[in-house]
Design a protein around this motif. Structure first.
Motif, PDB file in Angstrom:
ATOM      1  N   ASP A  53       0.813  -1.174   0.123  1.00 53.45           N
ATOM      2  CA  ASP A  53      -0.078   0.123   0.138  1.00 53.45           C
ATOM      3  C   ASP A  53       0.766   1.480  -0.185  1.00 53.45           C
ATOM      4  OD1 ASP A  53      -2.453   1.130  -0.192  1.00 53.45           O
ATOM      5  OD2 ASP A  53      -2.595   1.371   2.051  1.00 53.45           O
ATOM      6  N   TRP A 112     -13.708  -7.205  -1.618  1.00 51.47           N
ATOM      7  CA  TRP A 112     -13.049  -6.510  -2.591  1.00 51.47           C
ATOM      8  C   TRP A 112     -11.990  -5.536  -1.832  1.00 51.47           C
ATOM      9  CZ3 TRP A 112     -10.715  -6.734  -6.803  1.00 51.47           C
ATOM     10  CH2 TRP A 112     -10.070  -5.489  -7.328  1.00 51.47           C
ATOM     11  N   SER A 113     -11.013  -5.641  -2.207  1.00 47.31           N
ATOM     12  CA  SER A 113      -9.831  -4.647  -1.765  1.00 47.31           C
ATOM     13  C   SER A 113      -8.825  -4.579  -3.044  1.00 47.31           C
ATOM     14  CB  SER A 113      -9.364  -4.598  -0.590  1.00 47.31           C
ATOM     15  OG  SER A 113      -8.439  -5.883  -0.306  1.00 47.31           O
ATOM     16  N   VAL A 114      -8.176  -3.630  -3.147  1.00 50.62           N
ATOM     17  CA  VAL A 114      -6.781  -3.712  -4.082  1.00 50.62           C
ATOM     18  C   VAL A 114      -5.698  -4.709  -3.664  1.00 50.62           C
ATOM     19  CG1 VAL A 114      -4.905  -2.599  -5.050  1.00 50.62           C
ATOM     20  CG2 VAL A 114      -7.330  -1.296  -4.858  1.00 50.62           C
ATOM     21  N   ARG A 115      -5.598  -4.644  -2.284  1.00 51.99           N
ATOM     22  CA  ARG A 115      -4.545  -5.522  -2.014  1.00 51.99           C
ATOM     23  C   ARG A 115      -4.986  -7.133  -2.134  1.00 51.99           C
ATOM     24  NH1 ARG A 115      -2.749  -3.608   3.791  1.00 51.99           N
ATOM     25  NH2 ARG A 115      -1.063  -4.870   3.407  1.00 51.99           N
TER      26      ARG A 115
END
Length: 146
Positions: A53, A112-115
């Motif tokens: 991040d 959902w998350s970017v990571r």
């Protein structure tokens, strides 16, 4: 103006020095491993930037490169029988399919998350690559010792 067909040393080199343009030129065989290494480094950097991040201007393009390159690389081992261009097109399409299946699945499960997306695509890509590797090992002829 450039003279064609003349093999004289350039005027910029001193006597006894070698002309840098007269040496061996890199061929496609020389550039393949170099480009593959650069692609792996760029993909690894993109995954690391997303997973850690870190906020940097190159995070988005490198992460996008990872999301397309990792599944494409994994699928390319399943497509060894195709010629190079066909394998590249099929692997790129398969990479898009992996991304288009991971994202809605994570959205439907409310995780959902970017990571998490990067980790999921990396996991799916690793599973595809390892399955191709296992298949290759299984179909290899056993060595017999007598």
């Amino acid at each position: 103006m450039q003279t064609i067909g003349m093999n004289s040393p350039s005027a910029s080199t001193a006597p006894g020095e070698r002309d840098p343009d007269s040496g061996p030129r890199p061929t496609e065989a020389d550039l393949g491993p170099l480009l593959a290494g650069a692609a792996v480094a760029a993909g690894a950097a993109g995954a690391a930037l997303a997973l850690l991040d870190l906020s940097t201007p190159v995070r988005a393009p490198l992460t996008l490169f990872f999301l397309l390159a990792a599944p494409g690389f994994a699928f390319s081992f399943w497509l060894r029988g195709l010629e190079a261009r066909g394998r590249a097109v099929a692997a790129a399409c398969a990479a898009l399919v992996v991304n288009l299946l991971v994202a809605p699945a994570m959205l439907a499960l409310h995780v959902w998350s970017v990571r998490g997306g990067v980790a999921a695509v990396a996991g799916v890509s690793a599973a595809i690559f390892l399955s191709a590797l296992a298949r290759r090992q299984r179909h290899r002829a056993p060595m017999r010792r007598t």
